[in-house]
Design a protein around this motif. Structure first.
Motif, PDB file in Angstrom:
ATOM      1  N   ILE A 282       0.837  -1.218   0.000  1.00  0.00           N
ATOM      2  CA  ILE A 282       0.000   0.000   0.000  1.00  0.00           C
ATOM      3  C   ILE A 282       0.867   1.262   0.000  1.00  0.00           C
ATOM      4  CG2 ILE A 282      -2.096  -0.975   1.034  1.00  0.00           C
ATOM      5  CD1 ILE A 282      -1.050   0.081   3.723  1.00  0.00           C
ATOM      6  N   GLN A 283       2.115   1.097   0.352  1.00  0.00           N
ATOM      7  CA  GLN A 283       3.012   2.253   0.305  1.00  0.00           C
ATOM      8  C   GLN A 283       3.810   2.218  -0.991  1.00  0.00           C
ATOM      9  OE1 GLN A 283       4.421   1.694   4.589  1.00  0.00           O
ATOM     10  NE2 GLN A 283       5.021   3.793   4.125  1.00  0.00           N
ATOM     11  N   ASP A 284       3.825   3.356  -1.657  1.00  0.00           N
ATOM     12  CA  ASP A 284       4.480   3.445  -2.965  1.00  0.00           C
ATOM     13  C   ASP A 284       5.948   3.039  -2.928  1.00  0.00           C
ATOM     14  OD1 ASP A 284       2.292   4.221  -4.231  1.00  0.00           O
ATOM     15  OD2 ASP A 284       2.825   6.353  -4.453  1.00  0.00           O
ATOM     16  N   THR A 285       6.592   3.335  -1.832  1.00  0.00           N
ATOM     17  CA  THR A 285       8.048   3.164  -1.794  1.00  0.00           C
ATOM     18  C   THR A 285       8.468   1.828  -1.189  1.00  0.00           C
ATOM     19  OG1 THR A 285       8.107   4.298   0.314  1.00  0.00           O
ATOM     20  CG2 THR A 285       8.448   5.645  -1.649  1.00  0.00           C
ATOM     21  N   ILE A 286       7.487   1.004  -0.852  1.00  0.00           N
ATOM     22  CA  ILE A 286       7.842  -0.288  -0.226  1.00  0.00           C
ATOM     23  C   ILE A 286       7.310  -1.435  -1.087  1.00  0.00           C
ATOM     24  CG2 ILE A 286       7.524  -1.756   1.811  1.00  0.00           C
ATOM     25  CD1 ILE A 286       7.534   0.744   3.498  1.00  0.00           C
ATOM     26  N   PHE A 287       8.167  -2.389  -1.324  1.00  0.00           N
ATOM     27  CA  PHE A 287       7.789  -3.571  -2.097  1.00  0.00           C
ATOM     28  C   PHE A 287       8.000  -4.801  -1.228  1.00  0.00           C
ATOM     29  CE2 PHE A 287       9.201  -0.353  -5.005  1.00  0.00           C
ATOM     30  CZ  PHE A 287       8.273  -0.396  -6.035  1.00  0.00           C
ATOM     31  N   SER A 288       7.191  -5.820  -1.520  1.00  0.00           N
ATOM     32  CA  SER A 288       7.394  -7.111  -0.861  1.00  0.00           C
ATOM     33  C   SER A 288       8.177  -8.012  -1.795  1.00  0.00           C
ATOM     34  CB  SER A 288       6.061  -7.822  -0.638  1.00  0.00           C
ATOM     35  OG  SER A 288       5.404  -7.316   0.420  1.00  0.00           O
ATOM     36  N   LEU A 289       9.197  -8.642  -1.245  1.00  0.00           N
ATOM     37  CA  LEU A 289       9.887  -9.680  -2.005  1.00  0.00           C
ATOM     38  C   LEU A 289       9.193 -10.989  -1.656  1.00  0.00           C
ATOM     39  CD1 LEU A 289      12.250 -10.715  -3.730  1.00  0.00           C
ATOM     40  CD2 LEU A 289      13.614 -10.791  -1.647  1.00  0.00           C
ATOM     41  N   VAL A 290       8.530 -11.574  -2.652  1.00  0.00           N
ATOM     42  CA  VAL A 290       7.720 -12.764  -2.379  1.00  0.00           C
ATOM     43  C   VAL A 290       8.186 -13.939  -3.238  1.00  0.00           C
ATOM     44  CG1 VAL A 290       5.676 -11.445  -1.706  1.00  0.00           C
ATOM     45  CG2 VAL A 290       5.986 -12.088  -4.105  1.00  0.00           C
TER      46      VAL A 290
END
Ligand SMILES: [Ca+2]
Ligand SMILES: [Ca+2]
Ligand SMILES: [Ca+2]
Ligand SMILES: [Ca+2]
Length: 379
Positions: A282-290
């Motif tokens: 939901i935050q533009d600057t945060i990604f999940s490594l999945v």
């Protein structure tokens, strides 16, 4: 529009400040001529002489009776003088007698107005607003300001300076040429540090009591793409069980670019041929490594995952970060015996140490038998 600002003066100051030089230009006037007999008595009227000044709204003539010195015409200032409007006045004083038609004689009077410092310097622009690219080289001219002063000589010579109330940070970054009014860069312009400046400048004349005008110069700093994205791994499990479902989060990746607009817009990517991918949060600057697919520890038990981040500036800047992930073996299921309970029969008179029976146990979710335990207890 009149670009003039004049310092108001009280009349007394004004009269004291003006020096009038009257040049009597002899030889240019006609003369009043009278012919009179030598026999006339004392007190005989030779002629009625009247003085008259040519029509003007600046000076008037007053005839003062000075007793033994006679009647003297006195030139008087009628209203405030302004050298900047007229630096010279030419008058004609006429003397005439009472004859009809009168005989006249005239005299030219020239009055030069000497300057006093009564005009402040006036900037050529009401407001200065300029843009400046960050990282501009030292010495870059930001803008040239200009102010003029209507007074004469040093009273009208202008010098420029930065305002005394300016903060030290701006004083360290900008300079002004006192003679040309060029505002130049003398420090580091960093948009990320500060995106605009309002600097105060002053224009002063060189009068004995200098007059000063202040003006603001607004400088808007333009962002350049001078910061590469920064990748930060905020939450990370270096080991991931091999039975993790696709979509399991391995790490949270935070990307940050100090620039603004497209210069700070970051796209993150990873290699395609690995069982991991980046998912937005939901935050533009945060990604999940999945995880992308089921993992197989037998096939690959360790991954070096490189995350690439690239901004959208022109030219773009990029950075990368590699994290190591270990695929861990799963051992969280209790082994189960194939049969339970086991029942077997044993004949008597066995030799100690002889194998009498074997049991089997395995993990139910996996077809492969991992452990075969063989043991027996005797009473
Ligand atoms: Ca002046
Ligand atoms: Ca003046
Ligand atoms: Ca920047
Ligand atoms: Ca950038």
């Amino acid at each position: 529009m009149e670009q003039r600002r004049r310092v108001p003066r009280r009349l007394g100051q004004y009269l004291a400040g003006c020096i009038i030089t009257v040049l009597l230009l002899s030889g240019v006037s006609a003369q009043l001529k009278y012919s009179i007999s030598e026999e006339v008595n004392e007190g005989t009227v030779v002629g009625y002489i009247q003085y008259k000044l040519n029509q003007n709204d600046q000076f008037r003539l007053e005839v003062k009776d000075k007793g033994d010195d006679g009647k003297i015409p006195i030139l008087i200032v009628l209203k405030p003088l302004d050298r900047e409007t007229a630096k010279k006045h030419s008058l004609v004083l006429t003397a005439m007698d009472g004859d009809k038609p009168p005989k006249t004689g005239s005299m030219n009077i020239q009055i030069h107005i000497l300057d006093v410092n009564d005009n402040v310097p006036v900037f050529s622009s009401d407001a200065y607003s300029v843009t400046l690219r960050e990282n501009a080289p030292l010495g870059t001219t930001v803008v040239q300001v200009n102010a003029t002063d209507l007074d004469d000589g040093t009273n009208g010579e202008v010098i420029y300076s930065l305002g005394k109330s300016m903060n030290q940070q701006a004083l360290n970054i900008f300079d002004i040429n006192p003679l040309t009014g060029d505002i130049t860069v003398k420090g580091l312009i960093d948009y990320e540090e500060r995106d605009k400046y309002e600097i105060e400048i002053e224009a002063s004349d060189k009068g004995i009591a200098p007059l000063t005008t202040e003006k603001s110069v607004n400088i808007k700093i333009i962002d350049l793409n001078d910061n590469a994205p920064e990748i930060e791994v905020t939450s990370f499990s270096s080991s991931i069980p091999e039975d993790s479902r696709p979509g399991t989060t391995v790490a949270l990746i935070s990307v940050n670019d100090l620039d603004s607009g497209v210069n700070g817009k970051v796209i993150c990517s990873m290699s395609e041929d690995i069982p991991f991918s980046l998912a937005p949060t939901i935050q533009d600057t945060i990604f999940s490594l999945v995880t992308k697919y089921p993992l197989d520890r037998e096939k690959q038990s360790h991954y070096d995952l490189t995350i690439f981040a690239k901004d959208a500036g022109q030219p773009p800047l990029s950075s990368e970060k590699t994290i190591s992930v270990v695929v861990s073996d799963v051992n969280d299921n209790r082994p189960e015996f194939v049969l339970s309970p086991y029942t077997f029969y044993l004949s008597e008179a066995n030799e100690p140490g002889t194998s009498v029976f074997s049991v089997k146990a395995s993990w139910t979710y996996r077809p492969t038998v991992h452990i075969i335990a063989t043991f027996i207890t005797t009473k």
